[in-house]
Design a protein around this motif. Structure first.
Motif, PDB file in Angstrom:
ATOM      1  N   GLU A   1       0.703  -1.210   0.319  1.00 21.70           N
ATOM      2  CA  GLU A   1      -0.022  -0.311  -0.158  1.00 21.70           C
ATOM      3  C   GLU A   1       1.028   1.073  -0.527  1.00 21.70           C
ATOM      4  O   GLU A   1       0.167   2.188  -0.038  1.00 21.70           O
TER       5      GLU A   1
ATOM      6  N   ARG B   1       3.649   4.162  -1.684  1.00 23.31           N
ATOM      7  CA  ARG B   1       3.308   4.306  -2.820  1.00 23.31           C
ATOM      8  C   ARG B   1       4.659   5.473  -2.960  1.00 23.31           C
ATOM      9  O   ARG B   1       5.043   6.411  -2.503  1.00 23.31           O
TER      10      ARG B   1
ATOM     11  N   LYS C   1      -5.819  12.312  -3.449  1.00 22.21           N
ATOM     12  CA  LYS C   1      -6.268  11.728  -4.940  1.00 22.21           C
ATOM     13  C   LYS C   1      -4.526  11.838  -5.773  1.00 22.21           C
ATOM     14  O   LYS C   1      -4.462  11.071  -6.786  1.00 22.21           O
ATOM     15  N   GLU C   2      -3.576  12.164  -5.167  1.00 27.68           N
ATOM     16  CA  GLU C   2      -2.068  13.126  -5.456  1.00 27.68           C
ATOM     17  C   GLU C   2      -1.691  11.215  -5.552  1.00 27.68           C
ATOM     18  O   GLU C   2      -0.839  10.644  -6.460  1.00 27.68           O
TER      19      GLU C   2
ATOM     20  N   GLU D   1      -3.079   8.282  -6.438  1.00 27.07           N
ATOM     21  CA  GLU D   1      -3.169   7.833  -7.589  1.00 27.07           C
ATOM     22  C   GLU D   1      -2.078   7.608  -8.571  1.00 27.07           C
ATOM     23  O   GLU D   1      -1.351   7.365  -9.151  1.00 27.07           O
ATOM     24  N   ALA D   2      -1.474   9.165  -8.588  1.00 25.87           N
ATOM     25  CA  ALA D   2      -0.132   9.841  -9.477  1.00 25.87           C
ATOM     26  C   ALA D   2       1.162   9.140  -9.542  1.00 25.87           C
ATOM     27  O   ALA D   2       1.679   8.871  -9.814  1.00 25.87           O
TER      28      ALA D   2
ATOM     29  N   THR E   1       2.919   1.915  -7.342  1.00 21.81           N
ATOM     30  CA  THR E   1       2.664   1.509  -6.475  1.00 21.81           C
ATOM     31  C   THR E   1       3.965   0.314  -5.964  1.00 21.81           C
ATOM     32  O   THR E   1       4.848   1.031  -6.433  1.00 21.81           O
TER      33      THR E   1
END
Length: 165
Positions: A40, A42, A144-145, A147-148, A151
């Motif tokens: 999880e 990023r 939402k940042e 998401e960019a 992973t």
């Protein structure tokens, strides 16, 4: 119910296993649980990581690759609580015996805590970059940042790709 809510991120099955497992077996599974949670995190292409720990609160640190590239960290300058950061802002520095590197915020938000232990004992970044060697906690302004960002699997592929990192 609270127990299941806390473990919703790792799945109901894992929560059930942990709730009926003797303490010794839970300790033996700690490594497995850590690897589940690590998925999880990023990552940025500058080798910082961010992990949401609850609600809009997240922890920021540098990756194992980054700490290995730096070498023995001997100094850490971290952002002060209350500092407002924008994604990609320079917000601190790490110095080692062979290099110095800026720390960039992987997300926008307000710093809610810095890891004073790392400032006192910078070598924690080398010995435990994902647990004890985290750098600061932030209250996310724009989740939402995330998401960019990469992973764990994408980050591993990034490291494996040719080119200078």
């Amino acid at each position: 119910m609270v127990f299941i809510t806390k473990f919703a991120r790792i799945g109901l099955q894992a929560a059930r296993q942990l709730s009926v497992t003797p303490l010794g077996a839970v300790q033996a599974r700690a490594i497995h649980l850590t690897s589940l949670l690590a998925k999880e995190r990023r990552y940025t292409n500058k080798h910082e990581w961010v992990e949401v720990v609850s609600g809009s609160n997240a922890i920021v640190g540098i990756s194992s690759y980054a700490q290995e590239a730096l070498g023995d960290v001997v100094f850490a300058q971290l952002p002060e609580p209350g500092t407002e950061l924008k994604q990609d802002d320079e917000c601190g520095a790490l110095e080692s015996v062979k290099a110095a590197s800026e720390v960039y915020s992987p997300v926008s938000g307000k710093v809610i805590e810095k890891n004073a232990e790392v400032e006192d004992t910078p070598a924690l970044v080398n010995s435990s970059c994902y647990e004890k060697g985290w750098l600061f906690k932030v209250d996310l302004k724009n989740p939402k940042e995330l998401e960019a960002l990469m992973t764990e699997d994408q980050y591993k592929a990034f490291l494996s790709s040719s080119g200078d990192h």
